[in-house]
Design an enzyme around this catalytic site. Structure first.
Site, mmCIF file in Angstrom:
data_model
loop_
_atom_site.group_PDB
_atom_site.id
_atom_site.type_symbol
_atom_site.label_atom_id
_atom_site.label_comp_id
_atom_site.label_asym_id
_atom_site.label_seq_id
_atom_site.Cartn_x
_atom_site.Cartn_y
_atom_site.Cartn_z
ATOM 1 C CB SER A 184 12.341 31.045 27.985
ATOM 2 O OG SER A 184 12.104 32.380 27.618
ATOM 3 C CE1 TYR A 213 8.665 31.339 32.433
ATOM 4 C CE2 TYR A 213 9.770 33.053 31.185
ATOM 5 C CZ TYR A 213 9.152 31.826 31.229
ATOM 6 O OH TYR A 213 9.017 31.085 30.078
ATOM 7 C CE LYS A 221 10.533 28.224 31.460
ATOM 8 N NZ LYS A 221 9.876 26.915 31.393
HETATM 9 P P1 NAD Z 1 0.857 27.447 28.861
HETATM 10 O O1 NAD Z 1 0.586 28.103 30.156
HETATM 11 O O2 NAD Z 1 -0.158 27.570 27.782
HETATM 12 O O3 NAD Z 1 1.159 25.894 29.074
HETATM 13 C C1 NAD Z 1 1.743 25.393 30.235
HETATM 14 C C2 NAD Z 1 0.859 24.256 30.738
HETATM 15 O O4 NAD Z 1 1.445 23.700 31.921
HETATM 16 C C3 NAD Z 1 -0.539 24.724 31.105
HETATM 17 O O5 NAD Z 1 -1.485 23.879 30.486
HETATM 18 C C4 NAD Z 1 -0.600 24.595 32.617
HETATM 19 O O6 NAD Z 1 -1.893 24.272 33.077
HETATM 20 C C5 NAD Z 1 0.415 23.500 32.870
HETATM 21 N N1 NAD Z 1 1.063 23.521 34.179
HETATM 22 C C6 NAD Z 1 1.679 24.570 34.770
HETATM 23 N N2 NAD Z 1 2.180 24.196 35.970
HETATM 24 C C7 NAD Z 1 1.878 22.879 36.120
HETATM 25 C C8 NAD Z 1 2.117 21.919 37.144
HETATM 26 N N3 NAD Z 1 2.759 22.247 38.272
HETATM 27 N N4 NAD Z 1 1.674 20.654 36.967
HETATM 28 C C9 NAD Z 1 1.021 20.304 35.838
HETATM 29 N N5 NAD Z 1 0.752 21.166 34.852
HETATM 30 C C10 NAD Z 1 1.180 22.443 34.989
HETATM 31 O O7 NAD Z 1 2.277 27.968 28.348
HETATM 32 P P2 NAD Z 1 3.000 27.734 26.974
HETATM 33 O O8 NAD Z 1 3.080 29.034 26.286
HETATM 34 O O9 NAD Z 1 2.424 26.575 26.277
HETATM 35 O O10 NAD Z 1 4.468 27.391 27.506
HETATM 36 C C11 NAD Z 1 4.928 26.067 27.658
HETATM 37 C C12 NAD Z 1 6.329 26.103 28.246
HETATM 38 O O11 NAD Z 1 7.162 26.863 27.386
HETATM 39 C C13 NAD Z 1 6.416 26.782 29.620
HETATM 40 O O12 NAD Z 1 7.335 26.071 30.388
HETATM 41 C C14 NAD Z 1 6.928 28.167 29.294
HETATM 42 O O13 NAD Z 1 7.651 28.719 30.363
HETATM 43 C C15 NAD Z 1 7.826 27.886 28.110
HETATM 44 N N6 NAD Z 1 7.992 29.059 27.236
HETATM 45 C C16 NAD Z 1 6.903 29.691 26.721
HETATM 46 C C17 NAD Z 1 7.076 30.809 25.912
HETATM 47 C C18 NAD Z 1 5.892 31.551 25.346
HETATM 48 O O14 NAD Z 1 6.049 32.678 24.915
HETATM 49 N N7 NAD Z 1 4.709 30.971 25.314
HETATM 50 C C19 NAD Z 1 8.362 31.279 25.620
HETATM 51 C C20 NAD Z 1 9.452 30.589 26.153
HETATM 52 C C21 NAD Z 1 9.265 29.468 26.958
HETATM 53 C C1 UD1 Z 2 7.904 38.397 27.340
HETATM 54 C C2 UD1 Z 2 8.689 38.241 28.601
HETATM 55 C C3 UD1 Z 2 9.656 37.085 28.425
HETATM 56 C C4 UD1 Z 2 8.908 35.809 28.085
HETATM 57 C C5 UD1 Z 2 8.060 36.062 26.840
HETATM 58 C C6 UD1 Z 2 7.198 34.892 26.490
HETATM 59 C C7 UD1 Z 2 8.757 40.436 29.658
HETATM 60 C C8 UD1 Z 2 9.613 41.597 29.993
HETATM 61 N N1 UD1 Z 2 9.356 39.479 28.918
HETATM 62 O O1 UD1 Z 2 8.832 38.583 26.276
HETATM 63 O O2 UD1 Z 2 10.420 36.873 29.585
HETATM 64 O O3 UD1 Z 2 9.795 34.735 27.839
HETATM 65 O O4 UD1 Z 2 7.207 37.195 27.054
HETATM 66 O O5 UD1 Z 2 6.172 34.701 27.423
HETATM 67 O O6 UD1 Z 2 7.612 40.358 30.050
HETATM 68 N N2 UD1 Z 2 4.642 45.040 23.463
HETATM 69 C C9 UD1 Z 2 3.971 46.228 23.250
HETATM 70 N N3 UD1 Z 2 2.726 46.363 23.791
HETATM 71 C C10 UD1 Z 2 2.138 45.376 24.521
HETATM 72 C C11 UD1 Z 2 2.828 44.158 24.719
HETATM 73 C C12 UD1 Z 2 4.086 44.031 24.173
HETATM 74 O O7 UD1 Z 2 4.468 47.151 22.619
HETATM 75 O O8 UD1 Z 2 1.002 45.578 24.985
HETATM 76 C C13 UD1 Z 2 5.979 44.885 22.861
HETATM 77 C C14 UD1 Z 2 7.080 44.643 23.856
HETATM 78 O O9 UD1 Z 2 7.617 45.837 24.320
HETATM 79 C C15 UD1 Z 2 8.064 43.814 23.006
HETATM 80 C C16 UD1 Z 2 7.154 43.051 22.041
HETATM 81 O O10 UD1 Z 2 5.917 43.750 22.036
HETATM 82 O O11 UD1 Z 2 8.869 44.682 22.250
HETATM 83 C C17 UD1 Z 2 6.902 41.615 22.458
HETATM 84 O O12 UD1 Z 2 6.416 41.587 23.788
HETATM 85 P P1 UD1 Z 2 5.921 40.243 24.479
HETATM 86 O O13 UD1 Z 2 4.966 39.544 23.578
HETATM 87 O O14 UD1 Z 2 5.441 40.589 25.857
HETATM 88 O O15 UD1 Z 2 7.216 39.331 24.539
HETATM 89 P P2 UD1 Z 2 8.659 39.642 25.172
HETATM 90 O O16 UD1 Z 2 8.723 40.976 25.782
HETATM 91 O O17 UD1 Z 2 9.675 39.329 24.136
#
Ligand code: NAD
Ligand code: UD1
Length: 339
Positions: free
Chosen positions: A124, A148, A152
């Site tokens: 991430s 978190y 990572k």
């Molecule tokens: P998500 O929660 O929708 O998907 C993660 C999946 O992993 C879920 O289906 C959950 O049930 C499963 N899971 C969690 N722990 C587990 C375990 N111990 N054993 C088996 N299954 C397990 O999240 P996502 O948004 O699809 O994210 C996927 C990956 O990408 C995650 O590792 C997350 O940290 C990373 N990531 C997500 C974002 C984002 O904004 N969505 C940003 C950066 C990185």
């Molecule tokens: C957040 C996490 C980040 C994680 C990412 C994806 C925090 C501080 N950071 O990132 O670690 O990898 O989600 O899961 O939680 N915002 C509003 N109002 C809201 C929600 C968000 O104004 O109700 C703004 C935030 O201030 C930011 C932008 O929207 O500027 C995006 O927010 P968000 O979707 O939560 O993502 P990140 O903060 O980038």
């Protein structure tokens, strides 16, 4: 060729399953459904026409994972399984360490035992902490500012050590910026557990009348309109990058790669809300609130390396991200739970 997808029932994993199947791969999914529903896999089957072997299992379960590797000839693993809520990680850091770090170590150990050493890990942009400069490239200093983010960074380090000690590993660590949007069938999308914290799911809740208004966390940042700036990337573009990264590592003898996945464009909260309103025709009432603790003003990627090495670039517009997210919301007002 069979690919194991951990966390394949989740948001990014399910979209990637579609692209893998479209790309000609056979897939096996393991997910403990702690933040997802089996329905997402059924929908992926519906979209693709494929049958997907699915195991409801925690990646911390060593015996269970071994059985999966015994039953399938797995060539590579796409490792999405993990918990991702920053706020929950602050209140329960141990849970995040066990699930994300110990779980990953267990997976890598089983992979090693079965001589499956091709892996793509979901990292991430959070590993950059407070960015020292933008656009953020892969050489930017790393810093975890919440548990978190620590998980990572720890998994990235574990993978670096694995590679340092055994050059038969092929590893890609993909640092995602802000994934949004949904598959354009409207059948799969983001269905977060409980009340979401991220911007796009909150816009959906407000536009559909579940929340009266959205809070904008700060209008006094040094940005074009004072609201926070992020690099929103369509989840299907992100999914496609995984297939490119997979093909890339499968062609290599030995490699460790770390790549940013973003569009390279910063977009403010107010701008995203405006685009959503014009695309959906829905009003998103908002109020300006205090800055959210831990938020950075501006974060966006320098995606040059992904362009160059993977021959990948994000293609879908902000309008498309909003349109697809809204279609998913309208077709599934309660996510997967209605079915
Ligand atoms: P998500 O929660 O929708 O998907 C993660 C999946 O992993 C879920 O289906 C959950 O049930 C499963 N899971 C969690 N722990 C587990 C375990 N111990 N054993 C088996 N299954 C397990 O999240 P996502 O948004 O699809 O994210 C996927 C990956 O990408 C995650 O590792 C997350 O940290 C990373 N990531 C997500 C974002 C984002 O904004 N969505 C940003 C950066 C990185
Ligand atoms: C957040 C996490 C980040 C994680 C990412 C994806 C925090 C501080 N950071 O990132 O670690 O990898 O989600 O899961 O939680 N915002 C509003 N109002 C809201 C929600 C968000 O104004 O109700 C703004 C935030 O201030 C930011 C932008 O929207 O500027 C995006 O927010 P968000 O979707 O939560 O993502 P990140 O903060 O980038």
């Amino acid at each position: 060729m069979t690919i194991l997808v951990t966390g394949g029932a989740g948001y990014i994993g399910s979209h990637t399953c579609i692209e893998l199947i479209n790309g000609g791969f056979d897939i096996v999914v393991v997910d403990n459904l702690c933040n997802s529903f089996k329905e997402s896999i059924l929908r992926v089957e519906k979209i693709t026409g494929a049958t997907i072997p699915f195991y409801e299992l925690d990646i911390q379960n060593n015996k269970g994972l071994k059985k999966i590797f015994e039953s399938h000839d797995i060539k590579a693993v796409l490792h999405f399984a993990g918990l991702k809520s920053v706020s929950e990680s602050v209140s329960n850091p141990d849970k995040y360490h066990s699930n994300n770090v110990v779980g990953s170590e267990n997976l890598f150990q089983v992979m090693s035992k079965f001589k499956c050493k091709n892996i793509i890990f979901s990292s991430s942009a959070t590993v950059y902490g407070i960015p020292k400069y933008v656009p953020i490239d892969e050489r930017s200093p790393l810093d975890a500012i919440n548990p978190y983010g620590e998980t990572k960074l720890m998994v990235e380090n574990i993978l670096c050590n694995l590679y340092a000690n055994d050059k038969t590993w092929n590893i890609a660590m993909l640092r995602y910026f802000n994934p949004v949007g949904a598959h354009d069938s409207g059948l799969i999308g983001e269905d977060p557990n409980g009340t979401p914290n991220n911007l796009m799911p909150l816009i959906m809740r407000t536009a559909s009348g579940k929340d009266p208004k959205i809070k904008i966390y700060g209008d006094d940042y040094e940005t074009e309109d004072g609201s926070g700036v992020r690099d929103y990337i369509h989840v299907v573009d992100l999914a496609k990058a995984h297939v490119k990264a997979l093909r890339f590592i499968l062609e290599e003898e030995s490699r460790i790669l770390v790549v940013n996945l973003g569009t390279g464009h910063g977009v403010s909260v107010l701008k995203l809300i405006n685009i959503f309103q014009s695309v959906s025709g829905k009003l998103v009432p908002f109020e300006i609130a205090e800055r959210r603790e831990g938020d950075v003003a501006i974060s966006y990627a320098n995606p040059t390396l992904a362009n160059k090495i993977l021959d990948w670039r994000a293609e879908k517009s902000l309008e498309k991200m909003c349109e697809d997210a809204w279609r998913w919301q309208c077709m599934n007002p309660n996510g997967y739970q209605e079915n």
